[in-house]
Design a protein around this motif. Structure first.
Motif, mmCIF file in Angstrom:
data_model
loop_
_atom_site.group_PDB
_atom_site.id
_atom_site.type_symbol
_atom_site.label_atom_id
_atom_site.label_comp_id
_atom_site.label_asym_id
_atom_site.label_seq_id
_atom_site.Cartn_x
_atom_site.Cartn_y
_atom_site.Cartn_z
ATOM 1 N N ARG A 365 0.794 -1.145 -0.063
ATOM 2 C CA ARG A 365 0.259 -0.057 -0.035
ATOM 3 C C ARG A 365 0.803 1.065 0.049
ATOM 4 N N ALA A 366 2.187 1.221 0.139
ATOM 5 C CA ALA A 366 2.859 2.159 0.173
ATOM 6 C C ALA A 366 3.425 3.047 -1.228
ATOM 7 N N GLY A 367 3.032 4.063 -1.306
ATOM 8 C CA GLY A 367 3.210 4.791 -2.578
ATOM 9 C C GLY A 367 1.870 5.021 -3.489
ATOM 10 N N ARG A 368 1.507 6.182 -3.696
ATOM 11 C CA ARG A 368 0.224 6.467 -4.286
ATOM 12 C C ARG A 368 0.564 7.008 -5.731
ATOM 13 N N ARG A 369 0.034 5.770 -6.731
ATOM 14 C CA ARG A 369 0.275 6.151 -8.050
ATOM 15 C C ARG A 369 -0.228 7.525 -8.653
ATOM 16 N N GLY A 370 0.628 8.288 -9.245
ATOM 17 C CA GLY A 370 0.098 9.396 -9.832
ATOM 18 C C GLY A 370 0.607 10.780 -8.699
ATOM 19 N N ILE A 371 0.696 10.245 -7.715
ATOM 20 C CA ILE A 371 1.087 11.361 -6.648
ATOM 21 C C ILE A 371 2.347 11.198 -6.149
ATOM 22 N N ASP A 372 2.891 10.056 -5.922
ATOM 23 C CA ASP A 372 4.167 9.989 -5.180
ATOM 24 C C ASP A 372 5.332 9.383 -5.990
ATOM 25 N N ASP A 373 6.625 9.654 -5.909
ATOM 26 C CA ASP A 373 7.527 9.172 -6.578
ATOM 27 C C ASP A 373 8.082 7.895 -6.086
ATOM 28 N N SER A 374 7.854 7.931 -4.694
ATOM 29 C CA SER A 374 8.338 6.883 -3.889
ATOM 30 C C SER A 374 7.305 6.598 -2.758
ATOM 31 N N GLY A 375 7.351 5.433 -2.251
ATOM 32 C CA GLY A 375 6.532 5.038 -0.927
ATOM 33 C C GLY A 375 7.368 4.427 0.197
ATOM 34 N N SER A 376 7.209 4.661 1.517
ATOM 35 C CA SER A 376 8.147 4.281 2.589
ATOM 36 C C SER A 376 7.454 3.095 3.199
ATOM 37 N N ALA A 377 8.336 2.253 3.696
ATOM 38 C CA ALA A 377 7.680 1.329 4.443
ATOM 39 C C ALA A 377 8.706 1.403 5.670
ATOM 40 N N VAL A 378 8.063 1.585 6.812
ATOM 41 C CA VAL A 378 8.830 2.010 7.929
ATOM 42 C C VAL A 378 8.709 0.921 9.133
ATOM 43 N N VAL A 379 9.794 0.246 9.421
ATOM 44 C CA VAL A 379 9.690 -0.876 10.662
ATOM 45 C C VAL A 379 10.350 -0.068 11.866
ATOM 46 N N LEU A 380 9.745 -0.357 12.857
ATOM 47 C CA LEU A 380 10.318 0.429 14.338
ATOM 48 C C LEU A 380 11.247 -0.670 14.834
ATOM 49 N N TRP A 381 12.108 -0.124 15.269
ATOM 50 C CA TRP A 381 13.266 -0.722 16.185
ATOM 51 C C TRP A 381 12.653 -1.825 17.002
ATOM 52 N N SER A 382 13.569 -2.691 17.305
ATOM 53 C CA SER A 382 12.977 -3.683 18.340
ATOM 54 C C SER A 382 14.361 -4.431 18.854
#
Length: 844
Positions: A365-382
């Motif tokens: 779901r990361a990154g909107r077609r026609g809006i974003d050049d890239s999407g980010s997938a952020v994982v939290l440190w554990s």
């Protein structure tokens, strides 16, 4: 076609729709879930017009005669088995999300559709990126003829996997790239080293790195212009708490204009709900959270609330949605970023690390077609995962597709009705499961042949040396010594536990070379490292110290005496007083068990095994280790060969053996005679449910006869409801004595079915669960929502369970032979569809 999210799979599907319309044929567009079917129904209507698109799901039947009909995959499977005339003009089928065929329960439906749909129908199969797409393509080619395989690995919108690390020594948390040129970022390893800093808190060390808090994550994403975001939390309560915490913490991600639009969407989506229902559903609290520009999204919410959240998010009115993984299953909700709070999830039995496929699904779901050049997938440190583990998961964007196909009772009944015995077995052999099994058998046979050749080549010199040195005998003695040591370790563990259970004043017996010696426990303590040490005295006042190293068998207290006071176990005079008490103990007071019997005197098995090994002629031979290594290699190959042959036998039985076992059960339960369906068997063909055979047997025993509509609803709910939480459910409430007696019959039938299944190695039919019976009875009887919902039953769970119950009741209304009972089932279904159920989101 296998391609990442946003790569254009929809264009291929729409071409099939256009091709069907151009040729004057019809098209079925299938989706795995109702929400996605509803969404696709709306999309196609906007393109083709209202009159040309219909919808068929378990909840809705809209314009079913249209040339293009959107439906769940199960609906199409049922039409195929029923020989529906609606398929006469069928030209194309779109199977969306075909990778669902690996789903343990619903996956076989996709294969049934591909196998049984008439041969002249074309298929477009859309899948996420899987590593064995070519294997799937080869199977479809073998099944339905020439097939074009389209595989796209490139993601149209670049995905940037990031690790967000909380830092107690820095002004700002770290947002670290996980990958550099698709490889783990070499700079990331410094976040694995985490030495304590500052003062301990409550005795625990404070570490420099930490998991960022939820509100901190949202603030950081807002600062870096990475909103809107979908924040995945694998807990419904966690989603609700996170959304409320953001509101209470001052998050304001929606301006006044956006709030007005949010209110308009909410008013439209909830218009069919009464004020009383809105109150019990916590409407005002939910709306106040939406006003902050955040929301929760999970199956515990009623569909009207979930759909309002989806519409608000798609219009850019919300900054963050906290969601469970169900949101990733095909619903169109693209975001700028996706956050994954933890890389493990509870599967109902234990916590498991996310697979590459699950990670890909969530981050799709990361990154909107026609809006974003890239999407980010952020994982939290554990603290429980290394940087290498997280980066490795982010780098693995593909996963193999494995068939979950297996015969069911309903499937077997349909095969018996439609085919001759040999033909039915050939149909099963055409499944993707058998296709994969056959390929695996070829690989296993090649491996078995190689192992057998290696073993034969190795055995020749080994057998030659055996004739001279008895390597086999020496190897056997080695194994006996290893086993004796393992038993001793187990005995010591039991002895350690037994010593730890003793208390001062316990009388025990200890075996010695001179016989049994009675002891009185004076004190029990622990050495450094945690080993238990017991201080005792014998009847003559001599001190005795016991631990796991000098006790042959676990000691058991035979009786107790009251020790002298004051308590001074280290004083010699005190020990003598205690010894006098021990000498006066009457053995008749002893309470013996098998475990308390003194052990028989025998030679130490470890010492005996070691002595036998040392006496063997090979033990002192200079080539002993080389000779023994050859024997060990041969043993390893023998074990590996046995494992491969066992796997060959398991796979070789396969679907055919399961099918024969199912047919045997159907014969024993009166559904099949020879190779023909009985009246019960013909009814079973029309029951589409995971407990299909149990339902059919319940109808045979007439357990639904003589009940009113509320009672029928309550009893049927025992077949549809399943407690899903890891917490122990409250005791179910069964509304009447008549229902309790019928439930007992149902449970007895279930035990009979399970007994037959166990005897034949078949998967067990799920047990009836009365956890929803009271709610089903109340709702069917006309009670209001506020008397039904409580902390254990949310609005969303109530709607989902009622929908599943309505589906079964409608089936029962068609297949129960007793007219009154069938009418009660239909009346129950009609009575349940009201209020919040009717307002549960219409696709119109």
């Amino acid at each position: 076609m296998a391609a990442p999210t946003g790569a254009g799979k929809t264009v291929v599907a729409e071409f099939a729709v256009a091709e069907a319309l151009r040729s004057g044929r019809t098209c079925c567009y299938t989706a795995p879930i109702k929400a996605l079917s509803n969404q696709k129904f709306g999309d196609l209507r906007r393109v083709l017009g209202r009159d040309r698109v219909g919808l068929l799901t378990g909840d809705h039947s809209i314009n079913p005669e249209a040339p293009v009909v959107v439906m769940t995959t199960e609906v199409l499977r049922n039409m195929v088995y029923a020989g529906s005339t609606a398929l006469d003009q069928l030209g194309w089928v779109v199977l969306d999300e075909v990778h669902f065929l690996q789903d343990a329960y619903r996956g076989p439906v996709w294969e049934e559709v591909l196998i049984h749909t008439p041969p002249g129908v074309g298929f477009v199969c859309l899948s996420a990126t899987v590593s064995n797409a070519s294997e799937l393509g080869d199977w479809i080619t073998a099944l339905r003829g020439p097939t074009d395989l389209v595989v796209e690995h490139h993601r149209p919108i670049r995905l940037d996997p990031l690790l967000l690390v909380g830092d107690r020594q820095a002004e700002r948390d770290h947002l670290v790239p996980l990958l550099v040129r698709d490889r783990p970022n070499p700079e990331g390893h410094r976040f694995d080293a985490d030495r304590p800093v500052g003062r301990p808190v409550r005795g625990r060390p404070r570490h420099r790195f930490r998991t960022p808090r939820r509100l901190e994550v949202v603030d950081r994403l807002e600062q870096d212009e990475l909103l809107p975001a979908i924040y995945f939390i694998f807990s419904r309560n966690g989603c609700d708490e996170a959304a409320a915490a953001c509101r209470d913490g001052g998050a304001r991600l929606a301006d006044s204009d956006q709030r007005r639009r949010i209110h308009a969407i909410v008013a439209e989506r909830t218009a069919a709900l009464s004020d009383a229902d809105l109150e019990v559903l916590g409407f005002e609290r939910w709306l106040s959270i939406l006003d902050a520009g955040v929301a929760a999204h999970h199956a515990g919410m009623i569909p009207a609330f979930r759909e309002a959240v989806e519409e608000c998010f798609n219009e850019g009115l919300l900054g963050t949605v906290f969601a469970t993984e169900t949101l990733a299953l095909g619903i169109n909700m693209p975001a700028r970023s996706v956050v994954i709070e933890r890389l493990s999830k509870y599967n109902g039995e234990r916590h498991e690390f996310l697979t590459a496929g699950q990670f890909t699904q969530l981050t799709g779901r990361a990154g909107r077609r026609g809006i974003d050049d890239s999407g980010s997938a952020v994982v939290l440190w554990s603290p429980f995962l290394t940087f290498e583990q997280v980066a490795g998961l982010a780098a693995s964007r593909e996963y193999p597709l494995t068939s979950a196909f297996r015969p069911t009772y309903n499937m077997a009944a349909n095969l018996v009705e439609r085919y001759e015995p040999d033909e039915a077995r050939q149909v099963l052999a055409r499944s993707f499961a058998q296709f994969q099994t056959d390929r695996a058998l070829v690989r296993l046979e090649a491996r078995r042949t190689r192992l057998a050749e290696e073993l034969a080549a190795m055995r020749r010199p080994v057998e030659g040396r055996d004739a001279v040195f008895d390597v086999e005998g020496y190897h056997r003695l080695h194994e006996e010594l290893r086993a004796a040591r393992a038993r001793r370790r187990g005995d010591r563990s039991a002895t350690e536990r037994s010593l730890g259970s003793l208390r001062p004043g316990d009388v025990i017996e200890r075996s010695t070379p001179k016989g049994t010696r009675r002891l009185l426990v004076l004190a029990v303590g622990q050495r450094k490292g945690g080993a238990t040490r017991v201080r005792a005295t014998d009847a003559r006042g001599r001190p005795v110290r016991l631990d796991a190293s000098n006790v042959d068998a676990p000691p058991v207290a035979l009786t107790r005496v009251d020790l002298p006071v004051p308590y001074r176990p280290q004083d010699p005079d005190y020990r003598k007083q205690a010894a006098q008490l021990l000498a006066r103990v009457n053995p008749k007071r002893f309470v013996r068990s098998d475990a308390a019997e003194p052990p028989s005197q025998s030679v130490d098995p470890v010492a005996a095994a070691r002595a036998a090994l040392e006496e063997h002629p090979l033990h002192h031979h200079p080539d002993r280790e080389q000779l023994l290594a050859g024997r060990r290699d041969a043993t390893r190959l023998e074990s590996e060969l046995e494992s491969v042959e066992r796997e060959q036998r398991r796979r070789g039985g396969g679907l055919g053996a399961q099918f024969e076992a199912i047919c045997t059960v159907l014969r024993r339960t009166g559904h099949v005679e020879d190779w023909a369906l009985t009246e019960s068997g013909r009814r079973l063909r029309r029951i589409y449910h995971e407990s299909d055979l149990l339902i059919s047997l319940s109808i045979d025993r007439a357990i639904f006869d003589g009940l009113d509509r509320a009672e029928v609803a309550a009893l049927a709910s025992c077949l549809t409801y399943e407690h899903r939480s890891s917490e122990t459910p409250p005791a179910p409430v069964v509304p009447s004595a008549a229902l309790r007696s019928r439930l007992e019959v149902l449970e007895g039938l279930h035990q009979e079915v399970n007994s037959m299944e166990r005897a034949r190695g078949l998967p067990l039919t799920r047990a009836p669960d009365a956890g929803f019976a009271a709610a089903a009875w109340s709702w069917a009887a006309g009670h209001e929502l506020h008397v039904i919902l409580d902390e254990d039953l949310t609005g969303g769970d109530f709607v989902r369970n009622v929908r599943q119950l309505v589906d079964l009741l409608r089936q029962l209304g068609q297949v129960i032979p007793a007219p009154d009972a069938a009418a009660s089932a239909r009346a129950a279904a009609e009575a349940l569809v009201r209020g919040v159920i009717v307002a549960a989101g219409s696709p119109e």
